[in-house]
Design an enzyme around this catalytic site. Structure first.
Site, PDB file in Angstrom:
ATOM      1  N   LYS A   1       0.844  -1.205   0.000  1.00 56.22           N
ATOM      2  CA  LYS A   1       0.000   0.000   0.000  1.00 56.22           C
ATOM      3  C   LYS A   1       0.873   1.246   0.000  1.00 56.22           C
ATOM      4  O   LYS A   1       0.605   2.217  -0.716  1.00 56.22           O
ATOM      5  CB  LYS A   1      -0.953  -0.027   1.205  1.00 56.22           C
ATOM      6  CG  LYS A   1      -2.064  -1.055   1.039  1.00 56.22           C
ATOM      7  CD  LYS A   1      -2.859  -1.359   2.295  1.00 56.22           C
ATOM      8  CE  LYS A   1      -3.844  -2.495   2.022  1.00 56.22           C
ATOM      9  NZ  LYS A   1      -4.616  -2.923   3.189  1.00 56.22           N
TER      10      LYS A   1
ATOM     11  N   GLN B   1      -4.932  -1.595   9.343  1.00 51.17           N
ATOM     12  CA  GLN B   1      -4.799  -2.930   8.756  1.00 51.17           C
ATOM     13  C   GLN B   1      -5.397  -3.985   9.686  1.00 51.17           C
ATOM     14  O   GLN B   1      -5.100  -4.010  10.882  1.00 51.17           O
ATOM     15  CB  GLN B   1      -3.309  -3.225   8.475  1.00 51.17           C
ATOM     16  CG  GLN B   1      -3.061  -4.507   7.713  1.00 51.17           C
ATOM     17  CD  GLN B   1      -3.614  -4.505   6.287  1.00 51.17           C
ATOM     18  OE1 GLN B   1      -3.720  -3.475   5.642  1.00 51.17           O
ATOM     19  NE2 GLN B   1      -3.987  -5.655   5.802  1.00 51.17           N
TER      20      GLN B   1
ATOM     21  N   ASP C   1     -11.321   2.457   3.519  1.00 51.97           N
ATOM     22  CA  ASP C   1     -11.655   1.038   3.357  1.00 51.97           C
ATOM     23  C   ASP C   1     -13.160   0.852   3.154  1.00 51.97           C
ATOM     24  O   ASP C   1     -13.605  -0.221   2.747  1.00 51.97           O
ATOM     25  CB  ASP C   1     -11.282   0.256   4.626  1.00 51.97           C
ATOM     26  CG  ASP C   1      -9.895  -0.370   4.570  1.00 51.97           C
ATOM     27  OD1 ASP C   1      -9.526  -0.874   3.496  1.00 51.97           O
ATOM     28  OD2 ASP C   1      -9.206  -0.362   5.608  1.00 51.97           O
TER      29      ASP C   1
END
Ligand code: GUN
Length: 285
Positions: free
Chosen positions: A52, A96, A119
């Protein structure tokens, strides 16, 4: 034999388009910044977070990493999220998953400001996706849709079967397929007649988390198969949820692992961070 859907190439096209927009935003004095939070030492999470960060670098988005110790408390993590929410220089926040067991993931997700939730995991964003009026597309499902679109097939009216009902992939995937007028079935560990249901799928999305779960006898001739799985085998190799060698000869199109869905998830994350920066700077159309 199926045609491979090249997620590496398609994701690069998406990232290049993001890069161009990031650069034109910069000319107008607006920069985009993603805060990436990782807690503990999960090796898979470390790889994802590094990928990422690399993507951010490529497209010109600033990334800030917050690497916290395995024993971090929920309070500490919630405090960091709060701080990032309040920081106007941070446009997107990604925590995460999975998190260590002393931390309630749901609580953490709900603490992220919805406008920075790149997200699209926050209940407010999930609700918006449900009604089809959203700012952020969920990264993995949106990536799968883009791969489907690349084949040129019309999703409308097709039988789509999603194996897996997670909040991250299965449920939002079903919703995006439904928005494009597929007839959608969600299967899971308690599903009866799984094989028969899957064999009826024109579009089969495997998001189970078990290596080679989808076998040849579960796939209709000519189906499009999207493999979300990322399983690490004992020999260290990555393997999808689909038994690729056996299934591929039956399909019209299939995604490989690696090089299929994985890179698309990250490309969508870049798109979402750009969108977040635009919304927060009132430059969205
Ligand atoms: N862990 C596995 N996939 C994801 C993802 O898409 N986002 C986050 N935050 N964590 C993950």
């Amino acid at each position: 034999m199926a045609e491979l859907i090249d997620g590496k190439k398609i994701s690069m096209d998406v990232k290049m388009a993001v890069k161009e927009e990031v650069s034109s935003l910069k000319e107008r004095g607006v920069s985009a910044c993603l805060a990436v939070v990782i807690v503990g030492n999960d090796p898979a999470s470390r790889v994802y977070v590094n990928n990422k960060k690399k993507a951010c670098e490529l497209v010109g988005i600033e990334s800030r990493e917050y690497a916290l110790a395995e024993e971090t408390t929920e309070e500490e993590l919630l405090g960091l999220v709060q701080k990032l929410n309040a920081d106007p220089a941070v446009n997107g926040i990604l925590v995460q998953l999975p998190l260590p067991k002393q931390i309630d993931e749901h609580k953490v997700i709900e603490r992220i400001a919805p406008m920075k939730d790149v997200d699209a995991f926050h209940a407010a964003n999930v609700g918006k996706i449900m009604i089809g009026d959203y700012d952020f597309l969920p990264c993995t499902p949106a990536g799968c849709m883009e791969l489907l679109h690349s084949t040129g097939i019309d999703v409308c009216g097709k039988n789509a079967v999603v194996i897996g009902r997670s909040n991250i992939v299965g449920k939002p995937m079903a919703m995006l397929l439904l928005h494009e007028n597929a007839t959608v079935t969600i299967c899971h560990s308690r599903t009866k007649n799984l094989k028969e249901i899957c064999r009826n799928a024109d579009i089969l999305v495997a998001a189970v988390g078990r290596a080679k779960f989808v076998t040849e006898d579960m796939v209709k001739e000519g189906a499009v198969v999207i493999d979300v799985g990322m399983n690490r085998l004992e020999n260290g190799k990555l393997c999808g949820d689909v038994d690729f060698d056996a299934v591929a000869p039956r399909c019209s199109y299939i995604t490989p692992v690696p090089g299929g869905v994985g890179p698309m998830t990250i490309a969508t994350l870049m798109k979402n961070t750009l969108t977040a920066a635009k919304i927060q700077n009132h430059t969205a159309e």
